[in-house]
Design a protein around this motif. Structure first.
Motif, PDB file in Angstrom:
ATOM      1  N   GLU A  70       0.894  -1.242   0.261  1.00 14.65           N
ATOM      2  CA  GLU A  70      -0.333  -0.176  -0.215  1.00 14.65           C
ATOM      3  C   GLU A  70       1.242   1.160   0.379  1.00 14.65           C
ATOM      4  OE1 GLU A  70      -2.898   1.960   3.609  1.00 14.65           O
ATOM      5  OE2 GLU A  70      -3.172  -0.370   3.351  1.00 14.65           O
ATOM      6  N   ARG A  71       1.631   1.233   0.724  1.00 14.41           N
ATOM      7  CA  ARG A  71       2.822   2.557   0.917  1.00 14.41           C
ATOM      8  C   ARG A  71       3.160   2.514  -0.276  1.00 14.41           C
ATOM      9  NH1 ARG A  71       3.790   0.500   6.616  1.00 14.41           N
ATOM     10  NH2 ARG A  71       5.637  -0.568   5.373  1.00 14.41           N
ATOM     11  N   ALA A  72       3.758   1.283  -0.824  1.00 15.00           N
ATOM     12  CA  ALA A  72       5.178   1.629  -2.058  1.00 15.00           C
ATOM     13  C   ALA A  72       4.008   2.220  -3.344  1.00 15.00           C
ATOM     14  CB  ALA A  72       5.142   0.300  -2.468  1.00 15.00           C
ATOM     15  N   ARG A  73       2.533   1.615  -3.203  1.00 10.00           N
ATOM     16  CA  ARG A  73       1.581   2.130  -4.010  1.00 10.00           C
ATOM     17  C   ARG A  73       2.145   3.471  -4.145  1.00 10.00           C
ATOM     18  NH1 ARG A  73      -2.720  -2.355  -4.060  1.00 10.00           N
ATOM     19  NH2 ARG A  73      -1.239  -4.120  -4.972  1.00 10.00           N
ATOM     20  N   ALA A  74       1.361   3.562  -2.957  1.00  9.12           N
ATOM     21  CA  ALA A  74       1.030   5.682  -2.767  1.00  9.12           C
ATOM     22  C   ALA A  74       2.835   6.053  -3.483  1.00  9.12           C
ATOM     23  CB  ALA A  74       0.886   5.520  -1.395  1.00  9.12           C
ATOM     24  N   ALA A  75       4.009   5.854  -2.684  1.00  6.10           N
ATOM     25  CA  ALA A  75       4.890   6.215  -2.790  1.00  6.10           C
ATOM     26  C   ALA A  75       5.482   6.206  -4.850  1.00  6.10           C
ATOM     27  CB  ALA A  75       6.349   5.905  -2.336  1.00  6.10           C
ATOM     28  N   ALA A  76       5.152   5.874  -5.069  1.00  2.00           N
ATOM     29  CA  ALA A  76       5.209   5.352  -6.636  1.00  2.00           C
ATOM     30  C   ALA A  76       4.223   6.327  -7.365  1.00  2.00           C
ATOM     31  CB  ALA A  76       5.156   4.126  -6.745  1.00  2.00           C
ATOM     32  N   ALA A  77       3.145   6.246  -6.895  1.00  2.18           N
ATOM     33  CA  ALA A  77       2.590   6.907  -7.948  1.00  2.18           C
ATOM     34  C   ALA A  77       2.502   8.259  -8.610  1.00  2.18           C
ATOM     35  CB  ALA A  77       0.884   7.377  -7.079  1.00  2.18           C
ATOM     36  N   GLU A  78       3.426   8.480  -6.976  1.00  2.00           N
ATOM     37  CA  GLU A  78       4.506  10.713  -8.437  1.00  2.00           C
ATOM     38  C   GLU A  78       6.017   9.872  -8.566  1.00  2.00           C
ATOM     39  OE1 GLU A  78       3.799  13.483  -5.214  1.00  2.00           O
ATOM     40  OE2 GLU A  78       3.477  11.874  -3.885  1.00  2.00           O
ATOM     41  N   PRO A  79       6.081   9.081  -9.423  1.00  2.00           N
ATOM     42  CA  PRO A  79       7.688   8.489 -10.063  1.00  2.00           C
ATOM     43  C   PRO A  79       8.121   9.715  -9.722  1.00  2.00           C
ATOM     44  CG  PRO A  79       6.040   8.534 -12.027  1.00  2.00           C
ATOM     45  CD  PRO A  79       4.904   9.488 -10.377  1.00  2.00           C
ATOM     46  N   SER A  80       9.549   9.740  -9.249  1.00  2.00           N
ATOM     47  CA  SER A  80      10.813  11.006  -9.303  1.00  2.00           C
ATOM     48  C   SER A  80      11.767  10.011  -8.627  1.00  2.00           C
ATOM     49  CB  SER A  80      10.562  11.693  -8.104  1.00  2.00           C
ATOM     50  OG  SER A  80      10.284  11.169  -6.820  1.00  2.00           O
ATOM     51  N   PRO A  81      12.893  10.363  -8.374  1.00  2.00           N
ATOM     52  CA  PRO A  81      14.279   9.640  -7.978  1.00  2.00           C
ATOM     53  C   PRO A  81      13.707   9.607  -6.648  1.00  2.00           C
ATOM     54  CG  PRO A  81      14.454  11.215  -9.193  1.00  2.00           C
ATOM     55  CD  PRO A  81      13.862  11.650  -9.544  1.00  2.00           C
ATOM     56  N   GLY A  82      12.764  10.521  -5.620  1.00  2.00           N
ATOM     57  CA  GLY A  82      12.474  10.497  -4.208  1.00  2.00           C
ATOM     58  C   GLY A  82      11.710   9.590  -4.249  1.00  2.00           C
ATOM     59  N   ALA A  83      11.042   9.456  -4.741  1.00  2.00           N
ATOM     60  CA  ALA A  83       9.816   7.837  -4.987  1.00  2.00           C
ATOM     61  C   ALA A  83      11.205   6.587  -4.893  1.00  2.00           C
ATOM     62  CB  ALA A  83       9.063   7.843  -5.735  1.00  2.00           C
ATOM     63  N   LEU A  84      11.840   6.303  -5.391  1.00  2.00           N
ATOM     64  CA  LEU A  84      12.721   5.534  -5.094  1.00  2.00           C
ATOM     65  C   LEU A  84      13.207   4.989  -4.321  1.00  2.00           C
ATOM     66  CD1 LEU A  84      13.606   2.420  -7.006  1.00  2.00           C
ATOM     67  CD2 LEU A  84      16.042   4.290  -7.463  1.00  2.00           C
ATOM     68  N   GLU A  85      13.878   5.949  -3.340  1.00  2.00           N
ATOM     69  CA  GLU A  85      14.303   6.449  -2.624  1.00  2.00           C
ATOM     70  C   GLU A  85      13.567   5.692  -1.029  1.00  2.00           C
ATOM     71  OE1 GLU A  85      16.070   9.485  -1.759  1.00  2.00           O
ATOM     72  OE2 GLU A  85      17.416   9.665  -3.067  1.00  2.00           O
ATOM     73  N   ARG A  86      12.405   6.305  -0.815  1.00  2.00           N
ATOM     74  CA  ARG A  86      11.154   6.355  -0.391  1.00  2.00           C
ATOM     75  C   ARG A  86      10.560   5.151  -0.520  1.00  2.00           C
ATOM     76  NH1 ARG A  86       9.267  10.800  -2.059  1.00  2.00           N
ATOM     77  NH2 ARG A  86       7.313  10.214  -2.916  1.00  2.00           N
ATOM     78  N   VAL A  87      10.208   3.942  -1.693  1.00  2.00           N
ATOM     79  CA  VAL A  87      10.002   2.732  -1.264  1.00  2.00           C
ATOM     80  C   VAL A  87      11.266   2.166  -1.249  1.00  2.00           C
ATOM     81  CG1 VAL A  87       9.546   0.773  -3.485  1.00  2.00           C
ATOM     82  CG2 VAL A  87       8.085   3.596  -3.622  1.00  2.00           C
ATOM     83  N   LEU A  88      12.551   1.621  -1.377  1.00  2.00           N
ATOM     84  CA  LEU A  88      13.333   1.031  -0.832  1.00  2.00           C
ATOM     85  C   LEU A  88      13.851   1.507   0.798  1.00  2.00           C
ATOM     86  CD1 LEU A  88      16.239   1.945  -3.719  1.00  2.00           C
ATOM     87  CD2 LEU A  88      15.340  -0.092  -3.114  1.00  2.00           C
ATOM     88  N   LEU A  89      13.502   2.824   1.381  1.00  2.00           N
ATOM     89  CA  LEU A  89      13.686   2.382   2.360  1.00  2.00           C
ATOM     90  C   LEU A  89      12.373   2.059   3.822  1.00  2.00           C
ATOM     91  CD1 LEU A  89      14.444   6.471   3.086  1.00  2.00           C
ATOM     92  CD2 LEU A  89      15.643   4.199   3.873  1.00  2.00           C
ATOM     93  N   ASP A  90      11.360   1.463   2.693  1.00  2.00           N
ATOM     94  CA  ASP A  90      10.549   1.727   2.877  1.00  2.00           C
ATOM     95  C   ASP A  90      10.354   0.057   3.158  1.00  2.00           C
ATOM     96  OD1 ASP A  90       7.556   1.721   4.489  1.00  2.00           O
ATOM     97  OD2 ASP A  90       7.202   1.059   2.865  1.00  2.00           O
ATOM     98  N   VAL A  91      10.757  -0.735   2.168  1.00  2.00           N
ATOM     99  CA  VAL A  91      10.744  -2.334   1.513  1.00  2.00           C
ATOM    100  C   VAL A  91      12.229  -2.838   2.564  1.00  2.00           C
ATOM    101  CG1 VAL A  91      11.735  -4.296   0.279  1.00  2.00           C
ATOM    102  CG2 VAL A  91      11.160  -1.946  -0.649  1.00  2.00           C
ATOM    103  N   ALA A  92      13.033  -1.839   3.178  1.00  2.00           N
ATOM    104  CA  ALA A  92      14.180  -1.863   4.185  1.00  2.00           C
ATOM    105  C   ALA A  92      13.483  -1.874   5.181  1.00  2.00           C
ATOM    106  CB  ALA A  92      14.850  -1.284   3.988  1.00  2.00           C
ATOM    107  N   LEU A  93      12.032  -1.382   5.887  1.00  2.00           N
ATOM    108  CA  LEU A  93      12.089  -1.414   7.010  1.00  2.00           C
ATOM    109  C   LEU A  93      12.754  -1.044   7.794  1.00  2.00           C
ATOM    110  CD1 LEU A  93      10.100  -5.608   7.429  1.00  2.00           C
ATOM    111  CD2 LEU A  93       8.656  -3.627   6.554  1.00  2.00           C
ATOM    112  N   LEU A  94      13.238   0.019   7.303  1.00  2.00           N
ATOM    113  CA  LEU A  94      14.225   1.053   8.720  1.00  2.00           C
ATOM    114  C   LEU A  94      13.615   2.097   9.284  1.00  2.00           C
ATOM    115  CD1 LEU A  94      17.412   0.729   6.059  1.00  2.00           C
ATOM    116  CD2 LEU A  94      16.810  -0.073   8.354  1.00  2.00           C
ATOM    117  N   GLY A  95      12.591   2.497   8.972  1.00  2.00           N
ATOM    118  CA  GLY A  95      11.550   3.540   9.246  1.00  2.00           C
ATOM    119  C   GLY A  95      11.467   2.532  11.217  1.00  2.00           C
ATOM    120  N   GLU A  96      11.703   4.097  12.091  1.00  2.00           N
ATOM    121  CA  GLU A  96      11.647   4.104  13.722  1.00  2.00           C
ATOM    122  C   GLU A  96      10.328   3.303  13.604  1.00  2.00           C
ATOM    123  OE1 GLU A  96      13.636   5.488  16.581  1.00  2.00           O
ATOM    124  OE2 GLU A  96      14.311   6.566  14.906  1.00  2.00           O
TER     125      GLU A  96
END
Lengths: 205, 205
Positions: A70-96
């Motif tokens: 769900e989060r990845a789809r939302a992030a990918a909805a606005e494609p940009s280098p920033g979106a790639l970073e956000r999705v990757l950080l989310d895949v890695a489950l590196l949030g607080e």
């Protein structure tokens, strides 16, 4: 259909309990009894809902995956280098607040490595994430007109994210450093597709 | 000192047994009793040698690590881009006969994520491997005169190797494809430090 509603709600409570236990001390040694106690349910209620610990774990992982997709789809909805970073950080489950999710994932992975049916659950979710990342990588590369094997890049980035998750859980790497390594890799990808890549100078931002 | 010799040999047999069991069906569900049977020892003999399963697992991992460090040192003794590739493939335990080693590693990782003393064992071995890889990365970069954060590159490559190990064990990625992704990454590193990196064209050889 009050019975069905109870059943669904009970499964929710069990998954909540698994996540809380994972957050506190991982789930390696957690038993159905521990989960029942944490969820405030009887052993019988838990046993009627789940065949065994693996099925419980599969449902807990399904929630991690569903939220992630769900989060990845939302992030990918606005494609940009920033979106790639956000999705990757989310895949890695590196949030607080994602330590519990990371623990659930790792526990599941360790069991899946020896239980084919569980491995299949993980494999089922893999293609969507991989193709989502492939699209983002391709968009980043297209921005600079270079040719990149986007699918291979995406697979390597996914593996990097998984490796970082493991190293952070083990304390081999700090969470901030892991985030930095992952973001740098995504930015290098954007830079490496440009003529001046050799220098690796300057921020992308 | 016949008693000490027996003791060391017994521990060897136990570690052999752990590796064989890991190769056959992982070690998640393996008990001290299973190991005793596989090693052809009595439960008492195993119990006198090991406090618990975690200690047994730690010794099995120590052997994986010792062999790995030995191979990595040998590969690093002749520095070249090829040496970096060889060491990385070895870290990732992607060789034909390394499935048991990979299983031992993953089982250990899953327990270490919730057992601080085990995590410490893994952390202890990490710096030597990281600094060895850092040196190899620095040598590859120096060959083309570019400036690279070799320590960060090495950490990212280590995480990538770990992630690939996990994905291969889960069947998310074929072993050959994982090897190719890792080797490509090492080669891109050598290329990316050269002016023509943006094109990513041509083999490094």
């Amino acid at each position: 259909m009050p019975k069905q509603v109870d059943y669904a709600e009970r499964r929710e409570r069990v998954v909540d309990a698994v996540h809380r236990l994972a957050d506190r001390h991982g789930i390696e040694g957690v038993t159905l009894r521990d989960v029942a106690r944490e969820a405030g349910l009887s052993m019988g209620a838990v046993q009627r809902g789940f065949r065994d610990k693996d099925e419980m774990l599969a449902l807990a992982l399904a929630r991690v995956s569903a939220r992630f997709v769900e989060r990845a789809r939302a992030a990918a909805a606005e494609p940009s280098p920033g979106a790639l970073e956000r999705v990757l950080l989310d895949v890695a489950l590196l949030g607080e607040g994602q330590r519990a999710e990371a623990q659930v994932w790792l526990a599941f992975v360790a069991r899946a490595a020896v239980t084919p049916s569980l491995a299949m659950t993980l494999r089922d979710g893999h293609p969507e994430v991989a193709s989502l990342l492939t699209r983002l990588v391709a968009e980043v590369a297209a921005g600079s007109g270079a040719s990149v094997d986007a699918a291979a890049e995406a697979r390597a980035l996914l593996a990097l994210a998984d490796g970082l998750t493991v190293q952070v859980l083990l304390g081999q790497l700090g969470r901030d450093e892991a985030r930095r390594l992952l973001v740098d890799r995504a930015r290098l990808l954007a830079e490496a597709t440009r003529p001046e890549a050799g220098k690796r100078a300057g921020p992308t931002g």
